[in-house]
Design a protein around this motif. Structure first.
Motif, PDB file in Angstrom:
ATOM      1  N   ARG A  33     -10.832   3.701  11.462  1.00  9.03           N
ATOM      2  CA  ARG A  33     -11.013   4.853  12.332  1.00  9.03           C
ATOM      3  C   ARG A  33     -11.104   6.160  11.553  1.00  9.03           C
ATOM      4  N   VAL A  34     -10.724   6.143  10.290  1.00 11.07           N
ATOM      5  CA  VAL A  34     -10.808   7.352   9.466  1.00 11.07           C
ATOM      6  C   VAL A  34     -11.555   7.019   8.183  1.00 11.07           C
ATOM      7  N   PRO A  35     -12.280   8.003   7.630  1.00 12.62           N
ATOM      8  CA  PRO A  35     -12.949   7.743   6.354  1.00 12.62           C
ATOM      9  C   PRO A  35     -11.921   7.645   5.240  1.00 12.62           C
ATOM     10  N   GLY A  36     -12.140   6.734   4.326  1.00 10.10           N
ATOM     11  CA  GLY A  36     -11.246   6.619   3.185  1.00 10.10           C
ATOM     12  C   GLY A  36      -9.920   5.977   3.510  1.00 10.10           C
ATOM     13  N   LEU A  37      -8.913   6.305   2.719  1.00  9.23           N
ATOM     14  CA  LEU A  37      -7.580   5.731   2.893  1.00  9.23           C
ATOM     15  C   LEU A  37      -6.865   6.348   4.079  1.00  9.23           C
ATOM     16  N   ARG A  38      -6.007   5.551   4.694  1.00 15.56           N
ATOM     17  CA  ARG A  38      -5.115   6.090   5.718  1.00 15.56           C
ATOM     18  C   ARG A  38      -3.916   6.752   5.044  1.00 15.56           C
ATOM     19  N   ARG A  39      -3.224   7.588   5.806  1.00 15.70           N
ATOM     20  CA  ARG A  39      -2.046   8.253   5.255  1.00 15.70           C
ATOM     21  C   ARG A  39      -0.998   7.243   4.793  1.00 15.70           C
ATOM     22  N   ASP A  40      -0.792   6.205   5.590  1.00 17.69           N
ATOM     23  CA  ASP A  40       0.249   5.246   5.231  1.00 17.69           C
ATOM     24  C   ASP A  40      -0.112   4.499   3.948  1.00 17.69           C
ATOM     25  N   GLU A  41      -1.422   4.276   3.714  1.00 17.98           N
ATOM     26  CA  GLU A  41      -1.838   3.588   2.498  1.00 17.98           C
ATOM     27  C   GLU A  41      -1.591   4.457   1.270  1.00 17.98           C
ATOM     28  N   LEU A  42      -1.929   5.743   1.377  1.00 20.70           N
ATOM     29  CA  LEU A  42      -1.703   6.621   0.238  1.00 20.70           C
ATOM     30  C   LEU A  42      -0.207   6.802  -0.015  1.00 20.70           C
ATOM     31  N   ALA A  43       0.574   6.948   1.055  1.00 23.20           N
ATOM     32  CA  ALA A  43       2.018   7.099   0.895  1.00 23.20           C
ATOM     33  C   ALA A  43       2.613   5.878   0.201  1.00 23.20           C
ATOM     34  N   GLN A  44       2.135   4.702   0.589  1.00 27.97           N
ATOM     35  CA  GLN A  44       2.619   3.468  -0.034  1.00 27.97           C
ATOM     36  C   GLN A  44       2.253   3.433  -1.511  1.00 27.97           C
ATOM     37  N   LEU A  45       1.030   3.798  -1.841  1.00 29.50           N
ATOM     38  CA  LEU A  45       0.599   3.798  -3.244  1.00 29.50           C
ATOM     39  C   LEU A  45       1.404   4.784  -4.084  1.00 29.50           C
ATOM     40  N   ALA A  46       1.765   5.912  -3.483  1.00 32.39           N
ATOM     41  CA  ALA A  46       2.495   6.936  -4.221  1.00 32.39           C
ATOM     42  C   ALA A  46       3.998   6.702  -4.215  1.00 32.39           C
ATOM     43  N   GLY A  47       4.454   5.799  -3.369  1.00 33.02           N
ATOM     44  CA  GLY A  47       5.881   5.517  -3.299  1.00 33.02           C
ATOM     45  C   GLY A  47       6.679   6.594  -2.591  1.00 33.02           C
ATOM     46  N   VAL A  48       6.060   7.241  -1.600  1.00 28.13           N
ATOM     47  CA  VAL A  48       6.770   8.251  -0.811  1.00 28.13           C
ATOM     48  C   VAL A  48       6.757   7.834   0.655  1.00 28.13           C
ATOM     49  N   GLY A  49       7.673   8.398   1.426  1.00 26.29           N
ATOM     50  CA  GLY A  49       7.747   8.066   2.834  1.00 26.29           C
ATOM     51  C   GLY A  49       6.557   8.602   3.609  1.00 26.29           C
ATOM     52  N   LEU A  50       6.129   7.852   4.627  1.00 24.49           N
ATOM     53  CA  LEU A  50       4.975   8.266   5.418  1.00 24.49           C
ATOM     54  C   LEU A  50       5.235   9.588   6.134  1.00 24.49           C
ATOM     55  N   SER A  51       6.406   9.744   6.734  1.00 21.83           N
ATOM     56  CA  SER A  51       6.692  10.979   7.474  1.00 21.83           C
ATOM     57  C   SER A  51       6.695  12.185   6.529  1.00 21.83           C
ATOM     58  N   TYR A  52       7.252  11.997   5.341  1.00 24.49           N
ATOM     59  CA  TYR A  52       7.273  13.094   4.373  1.00 24.49           C
ATOM     60  C   TYR A  52       5.859  13.441   3.930  1.00 24.49           C
ATOM     61  N   TYR A  53       5.049  12.422   3.614  1.00 26.04           N
ATOM     62  CA  TYR A  53       3.684  12.693   3.185  1.00 26.04           C
ATOM     63  C   TYR A  53       2.907  13.392   4.303  1.00 26.04           C
ATOM     64  N   THR A  54       3.115  12.959   5.546  1.00 27.52           N
ATOM     65  CA  THR A  54       2.410  13.581   6.676  1.00 27.52           C
ATOM     66  C   THR A  54       2.755  15.057   6.782  1.00 27.52           C
ATOM     67  N   ARG A  55       4.029  15.399   6.636  1.00 28.58           N
ATOM     68  CA  ARG A  55       4.425  16.809   6.687  1.00 28.58           C
ATOM     69  C   ARG A  55       3.797  17.591   5.533  1.00 28.58           C
ATOM     70  N   LEU A  56       3.699  16.945   4.386  1.00 27.15           N
ATOM     71  CA  LEU A  56       3.103  17.601   3.223  1.00 27.15           C
ATOM     72  C   LEU A  56       1.624  17.898   3.472  1.00 27.15           C
ATOM     73  N   GLU A  57       0.931  16.937   4.020  1.00 25.72           N
ATOM     74  CA  GLU A  57      -0.495  17.102   4.272  1.00 25.72           C
ATOM     75  C   GLU A  57      -0.751  18.112   5.384  1.00 25.72           C
ATOM     76  N   GLN A  58       0.155  18.213   6.331  1.00 27.97           N
ATOM     77  CA  GLN A  58       0.004  19.150   7.441  1.00 27.97           C
ATOM     78  C   GLN A  58       0.502  20.554   7.110  1.00 27.97           C
ATOM     79  N   GLY A  59       1.037  20.736   5.899  1.00 31.65           N
ATOM     80  CA  GLY A  59       1.530  22.040   5.507  1.00 31.65           C
ATOM     81  C   GLY A  59       2.891  22.378   6.056  1.00 31.65           C
ATOM     82  N   LEU A  60       3.610  21.375   6.579  1.00 33.92           N
ATOM     83  CA  LEU A  60       4.932  21.608   7.162  1.00 33.92           C
ATOM     84  C   LEU A  60       6.045  21.476   6.137  1.00 33.92           C
ATOM     85  N   SER A  61       5.747  20.819   5.013  1.00 30.81           N
ATOM     86  CA  SER A  61       6.709  20.694   3.926  1.00 30.81           C
ATOM     87  C   SER A  61       6.106  21.332   2.684  1.00 30.81           C
TER      88      SER A  61
END
Length: 306
Positions: A33-61
């Protein structure tokens, strides 16, 4: 420039440019449904939590540690220049309070001496925004012979290489492989925007180019960064014809963001002969030299009376 979301914009765009197969993840042929990697896939590859990565990408963290940024850089397959840019964006997002406006740029006396020491080799001095701060005689003849040779001495009228590449027909025709040059210019501006996020004139330049050039807007949206110390371009000069030139970049000591760009050609080639011809063609005549000396003398006299 709105700084807080820029880190997230960079992460989101680079994530969209990667496919699962690029990072060793199974695809299973599913429709994504999205081009490229999903957020959860990138978070898994980087070894960070999905919720934390989402906040980072949204500019909330805004407090990503250097270790987290390095892990994201590895997951995204960033090179050293791109990794440094990621850290620049993170630092910019954490800044608070009043920012100091960048000091006006000028060509120092010793830098002008160095510029002149290149002799007939075309050389120009660029600032952090890619404004032309100075050039030698052949540098002017090669890159912007259609402009007033004294224009870099007028801060409000200085030519800007990014503006010339995208908005000036003469400069566009100068580069045989114009898209290559254009992407190099955009990539350098991306780096500058990360390094100097509080520069209003840089923000104005980017806004102007985005509005006036759809090609710039498209390339800017890709969030690609480039830092080249040596690049080879095929050029077609209106006076001497086709040349293949090596453009080398030298950082100016104790002048942050300033760099010298010097053009050379391989010895014994037609391009070297063309550069020699250009240097000869740009030598002022005796009458032109006398006029220039008189104008300089008048300007010096006026300055001394102030």
């Amino acid at each position: 420039m709105d700084k807080k979301p820029r880190l997230g914009e960079f992460l989101k765009m680079r994530r969209s440019q990667l496919q699962p197969a690029d990072v060793g993840l199974p695809d299973f042929g599913e429709r994504r449904r999205v081009p490229g990697l999903r957020r959860d896939e990138l978070a898994q590859l980087a070894g960070v939590g999905l919720s934390y990565y989402t906040r980072l990408e949204q500019g909330l963290s805004l407090n990503a540690s250097p270790e987290v940024l390095d892990a994201l850089a590895r997951a995204l397959g960033l090179d050293e220049v791109e990794r440094a840019h990621l850290h620049d964006l993170a630092r910019a997002s954490r800044r608070t309070g009043t920012r100091r406006r960048p000091a006006p740029e000028r060509a120092g006396d010793t830098t002008r001496q160095l510029l002149g020491a290149f002799g007939d080799a075309p050389a120009i001095l660029l600032g952090r925004r890619s404004d032309v701060l100075a050039w030698n005689r052949t540098g002017h003849a090669l890159f912007a012979g259609h402009l007033d040779p004294h224009i870099p001495d007028q801060p409000d009228r200085r030519p800007n290489t990014a503006r010339l590449v995208f908005l000036d027909a003469h400069t566009r025709d100068l580069y045989v492989d114009w898209p290559k040059k254009a992407r190099d210019v955009v990539g350098k501006l991306r780096l500058a925007a990360g390094q100097h996020p509080d520069d209003p004139r840089l923000a104005e330049l980017i806004g102007e180019l985005t509005m006036k050039s759809s090609e710039f807007a498209m390339m800017w949206s890709e969030h690609r960064v480039r830092k080249w110390d040596l690049a080879t371009y095929r050029m077609h000069h209106p006076l001497v014809g086709h040349m293949q030139l090596n453009l080398q970049t030298l950082n100016v000591p104790q002048a942050e963001g300033q760099r010298l760009v010097v053009a050379t050609a391989d010895a014994g080639t037609a391009s070297a002969a063309a550069l020699t011809l250009l240097a000869q063609a740009s030598v002022p005549t005796v009458r032109q030299a006398s006029r220039a000396e008189a104008a300089e003398s008048t300007r010096f006299g006026a300055d001394s009376r102030r």
